[in-house]
Design a protein around this motif. Structure first.
Motif, PDB file in Angstrom:
ATOM      1  N   GLN A  48      46.853  39.031  52.511  1.00 36.91           N
ATOM      2  CA  GLN A  48      46.915  38.835  53.959  1.00 36.91           C
ATOM      3  C   GLN A  48      48.215  39.372  54.549  1.00 36.91           C
ATOM      4  O   GLN A  48      48.208  39.979  55.613  1.00 36.91           O
ATOM      5  CB  GLN A  48      46.767  37.353  54.295  1.00 36.91           C
TER       6      GLN A  48
ATOM      7  N   ARG B  84      45.833  35.523  47.645  1.00 39.55           N
ATOM      8  CA  ARG B  84      45.316  35.616  49.017  1.00 39.55           C
ATOM      9  C   ARG B  84      46.454  35.870  50.002  1.00 39.55           C
ATOM     10  O   ARG B  84      46.333  36.693  50.913  1.00 39.55           O
ATOM     11  CB  ARG B  84      44.573  34.327  49.377  1.00 39.55           C
ATOM     12  N   ASP B  85      47.576  35.197  49.802  1.00 38.06           N
ATOM     13  CA  ASP B  85      48.710  35.390  50.698  1.00 38.06           C
ATOM     14  C   ASP B  85      49.264  36.814  50.596  1.00 38.06           C
ATOM     15  O   ASP B  85      49.593  37.425  51.613  1.00 38.06           O
ATOM     16  CB  ASP B  85      49.810  34.362  50.388  1.00 38.06           C
TER      17      ASP B  85
END
Length: 164
Positions: free
Chosen positions: A42, A38-39
């Motif tokens: 993002q 997810r990081d």
């Protein structure tokens, strides 16, 4: 540790220490992949799978890596690896060239943009690995864990079938 046994109930089977340790391993890996993936998405706009492709191409250096080796390393079919390579190509992250020794083999290597992104994303990824994994362990535990995971991974890799 090669003992087999019959379980007398579902509860007994579900609470077997071997089942639990494997479940915890999978759970930890899935949670970490979610958090770290997810990081990456993002911050850098790439999936964890694309990041792994960049790492494989980075390890191969200028010589490049065949798509079939990407498939095997990522446990993907050749079609799945081809789609991953196509996504990376559209984003300008990799370059493709035919092998000099076998024109049927396509070699993948990082583009300048891919290398730049890999360097930035890797720095962030390492911070997250330290935060969510290594900082929880003493230096001795981290070393033992690293060696154990490497041994487990190598053993599993040897047992994998060749990906189609």
């Amino acid at each position: 540790m090669n003992s087999t046994r019959d379980f007398s109930s579902g509860q007994e089977a579900a609470n077997d220490h071997r089942v639990l340790v494997f479940g915890r391993l999978l759970g930890a890996a899935n949670r970490l992949e979610f958090l770290l993936g997810r990081d990456l998405e993002q911050e850098f706009g790439i999936s964890h799978s694309l990041f792994e492709l960049l790492l494989l191409a980075g390890r191969a250096g200028d010589a490049g890596i065949p798509v079939r080796d990407i498939a095997q390393a990522r446990v993907l079919t050749s079609g799945g690896a081809t789609r991953l390579v196509q996504r990376a190509s559209v984003l300008g992250l990799i370059e493709r060239k035919n092998s000099v020794s076998d024109a049927r083999v396509q070699l993948i290597r990082l583009s300048a943009h891919g290398e730049d992104l890999l360097l930035k994303a890797s720095s962030r990824h390492v911070e997250n690995i330290e935060r969510y994994l290594l900082d929880l362990l003493s230096p001795t535990e981290a070393e033992v864990f690293s060696e154990a995971i490497k041994r487990i991974s190598k053993n599993a890799a040897q047992e994998l079938p060749v990906m189609p």
